[in-house]
Design an enzyme around this catalytic site. Sequence first.
Site, PDB file in Angstrom:
ATOM      1  N   ALA A  67      32.154  63.491  75.718  1.00 53.76           N
ATOM      2  CA  ALA A  67      31.317  63.145  76.859  1.00 53.76           C
ATOM      3  C   ALA A  67      29.921  62.872  76.303  1.00 53.76           C
ATOM      4  O   ALA A  67      29.580  63.339  75.207  1.00 53.76           O
ATOM      5  CB  ALA A  67      31.293  64.298  77.843  1.00 53.76           C
ATOM      6  N   GLY A 112      35.500  65.283  75.083  1.00 52.11           N
ATOM      7  CA  GLY A 112      36.080  64.446  76.134  1.00 52.11           C
ATOM      8  C   GLY A 112      37.003  63.364  75.586  1.00 52.11           C
ATOM      9  O   GLY A 112      37.875  62.871  76.306  1.00 52.11           O
ATOM     10  N   GLU A 115      40.205  65.085  75.046  1.00 51.96           N
ATOM     11  CA  GLU A 115      40.735  65.342  76.393  1.00 51.96           C
ATOM     12  C   GLU A 115      41.291  64.065  77.021  1.00 51.96           C
ATOM     13  O   GLU A 115      42.334  64.086  77.672  1.00 51.96           O
ATOM     14  CB  GLU A 115      39.627  65.942  77.276  1.00 51.96           C
ATOM     15  CG  GLU A 115      39.271  67.366  76.846  1.00 51.96           C
ATOM     16  CD  GLU A 115      38.017  67.875  77.521  1.00 51.96           C
ATOM     17  OE1 GLU A 115      36.947  67.234  77.370  1.00 51.96           O
ATOM     18  OE2 GLU A 115      38.066  68.916  78.189  1.00 51.96           O
ATOM     19  N   GLU A 135      32.948  71.570  71.705  1.00 47.17           N
ATOM     20  CA  GLU A 135      31.958  71.918  72.733  1.00 47.17           C
ATOM     21  C   GLU A 135      31.219  73.218  72.444  1.00 47.17           C
ATOM     22  O   GLU A 135      30.039  73.363  72.782  1.00 47.17           O
ATOM     23  CB  GLU A 135      32.636  72.019  74.114  1.00 47.17           C
ATOM     24  CG  GLU A 135      33.013  70.677  74.727  1.00 47.17           C
ATOM     25  CD  GLU A 135      34.382  70.156  74.307  1.00 47.17           C
ATOM     26  OE1 GLU A 135      34.963  70.680  73.322  1.00 47.17           O
ATOM     27  OE2 GLU A 135      34.877  69.232  74.956  1.00 47.17           O
TER      28      GLU A 135
HETATM   29  N1  COA Z   1      27.275  61.776  73.139  1.00 47.98           N
HETATM   30  C1  COA Z   1      26.233  60.938  73.012  1.00 47.98           C
HETATM   31  N2  COA Z   1      25.986  60.243  71.885  1.00 47.98           N
HETATM   32  C2  COA Z   1      26.833  60.412  70.864  1.00 47.98           C
HETATM   33  C3  COA Z   1      27.939  61.263  70.922  1.00 47.98           C
HETATM   34  C4  COA Z   1      28.148  61.967  72.128  1.00 47.98           C
HETATM   35  N3  COA Z   1      29.192  62.771  72.312  1.00 47.98           N
HETATM   36  N4  COA Z   1      28.591  61.217  69.728  1.00 47.98           N
HETATM   37  C5  COA Z   1      27.910  60.359  68.955  1.00 47.98           C
HETATM   38  N5  COA Z   1      26.849  59.873  69.642  1.00 47.98           N
HETATM   39  C6  COA Z   1      25.853  58.906  69.168  1.00 47.98           C
HETATM   40  C7  COA Z   1      24.853  59.525  68.218  1.00 47.98           C
HETATM   41  O1  COA Z   1      23.826  60.185  68.928  1.00 47.98           O
HETATM   42  C8  COA Z   1      24.353  58.302  67.483  1.00 47.98           C
HETATM   43  O2  COA Z   1      23.478  57.603  68.337  1.00 47.98           O
HETATM   44  P1  COA Z   1      22.088  56.989  67.723  1.00 47.98           P
HETATM   45  O3  COA Z   1      22.536  56.026  66.673  1.00 47.98           O
HETATM   46  O4  COA Z   1      21.432  56.339  68.917  1.00 47.98           O
HETATM   47  O5  COA Z   1      21.347  58.147  67.173  1.00 47.98           O
HETATM   48  C9  COA Z   1      25.622  57.459  67.359  1.00 47.98           C
HETATM   49  O6  COA Z   1      26.498  57.911  68.385  1.00 47.98           O
HETATM   50  C10 COA Z   1      26.318  57.601  66.037  1.00 47.98           C
HETATM   51  O7  COA Z   1      26.596  58.972  65.815  1.00 47.98           O
HETATM   52  P2  COA Z   1      26.165  59.767  64.513  1.00 47.98           P
HETATM   53  O8  COA Z   1      26.101  61.222  64.858  1.00 47.98           O
HETATM   54  O9  COA Z   1      24.955  59.155  63.898  1.00 47.98           O
HETATM   55  O10 COA Z   1      27.432  59.477  63.575  1.00 47.98           O
HETATM   56  P3  COA Z   1      27.962  60.377  62.373  1.00 47.98           P
HETATM   57  O11 COA Z   1      28.987  59.541  61.676  1.00 47.98           O
HETATM   58  O12 COA Z   1      26.844  60.931  61.578  1.00 47.98           O
HETATM   59  O13 COA Z   1      28.710  61.619  63.073  1.00 47.98           O
HETATM   60  C11 COA Z   1      30.152  62.652  64.699  1.00 47.98           C
HETATM   61  C12 COA Z   1      29.863  61.400  63.856  1.00 47.98           C
HETATM   62  C13 COA Z   1      31.296  62.316  65.646  1.00 47.98           C
HETATM   63  C14 COA Z   1      30.575  63.807  63.791  1.00 47.98           C
HETATM   64  C15 COA Z   1      28.892  63.059  65.487  1.00 47.98           C
HETATM   65  O14 COA Z   1      28.414  61.909  66.185  1.00 47.98           O
HETATM   66  C16 COA Z   1      29.111  64.134  66.514  1.00 47.98           C
HETATM   67  O15 COA Z   1      29.230  65.294  66.177  1.00 47.98           O
HETATM   68  N6  COA Z   1      29.147  63.756  67.810  1.00 47.98           N
HETATM   69  C17 COA Z   1      29.255  64.689  68.902  1.00 47.98           C
HETATM   70  C18 COA Z   1      30.652  65.233  69.030  1.00 47.98           C
HETATM   71  C19 COA Z   1      30.725  66.242  70.154  1.00 47.98           C
HETATM   72  O16 COA Z   1      30.138  67.299  70.116  1.00 47.98           O
HETATM   73  N7  COA Z   1      31.493  65.911  71.192  1.00 47.98           N
HETATM   74  C20 COA Z   1      31.687  66.745  72.320  1.00 47.98           C
HETATM   75  C21 COA Z   1      30.686  66.436  73.350  1.00 47.98           C
HETATM   76  S1  COA Z   1      30.926  67.458  74.784  1.00 47.98           S
END
Ligand code: COA
Length: 261
Positions: A67, A112, A115, A135
Amino acid sequence: MTAYSNILFENKDGIVHLTINRPDKLNALNIKTLEEIKDAFENIYDDSSIQGVIITGAGEKAFVAGADISEIAELSEVNARKFSENGQEIFAAIENCHKPVIALVNGFALGGGCELSMACHMRVATANARFGQPEVNLGIIPGYGGTQRLTQLIGKAKSLELNMTGDMISAEEAKTLGLVNHVEVDGESAIAKCEEILKKIASKAPLAIGLVIDCVNAVYNEQENGYQTEANSFAACTKTADFKEGTQAFLEKRKANFKGE
Ligand code: COA
């Protein structure tokens, strides 16, 4: 092609390719994207030309990375409950759809995203896919059914482990646990696998397929007696033209021509 802002919706010969299309945000599900998925499924329910659905994510990196955390960060308690119930309702519409829905997981399926994939009837993953419910790293828990469907799919012990550690698992581990149906080397072979499965199902009696989905879902509905649902559905099949056609075709040693009637 129906026009949306955050998803792509393409009906290719009766198979809908629904692509979450926010690759710069790793296809994170914001409210607008969820609304579009809801609208797309209203079309999928209503359009009799649609035989099956493949849900995937745009770009090379992610199916859906969760999400949208920028929206979650602002939630009050009242709005958080609505947020969770809204997502649960939309994902239930996917799970209860009478047409087969396959998640083609082509990268991160986190929060999400995991999910969403679990609300689909099956999951076909590319070798680089990663699944997880991270989460707890944000001080919250899954809100779109993750505690429930992950437990249904992989059992209590592993579900608790993944939900409490926030660890990511590989496509192969997910397959071993029963979360993923098939792992394919890349996106192209994963699409081919999804299409192969959907075409096979499309050759069966569509009303029977819908009833199989209802009966299997009934296992997880405590308000329902699944055996009763199965007996009722089995009986309902006998009223369909496709039942007459399927049994007659067998006896006449020919291929059945089902019409969904
Ligand atoms: N919500 C909003 N934005 C998200 C996102 C999320 N769940 N997951 C990734 N993004 C965005 C990042 O903020 C970044 O945006 P920006 O370029 O404007 O800063 C872009 O997507 C790329 O992500 P980034 O984190 O730079 O890529 P990465 O390869 O370094 O890491 C992940 C990849 C998936 C490990 C990391 O993005 C992450 O941990 N995301 C969140 C996962 C999460 O907690 N999901 C559950 C949410 S309830």
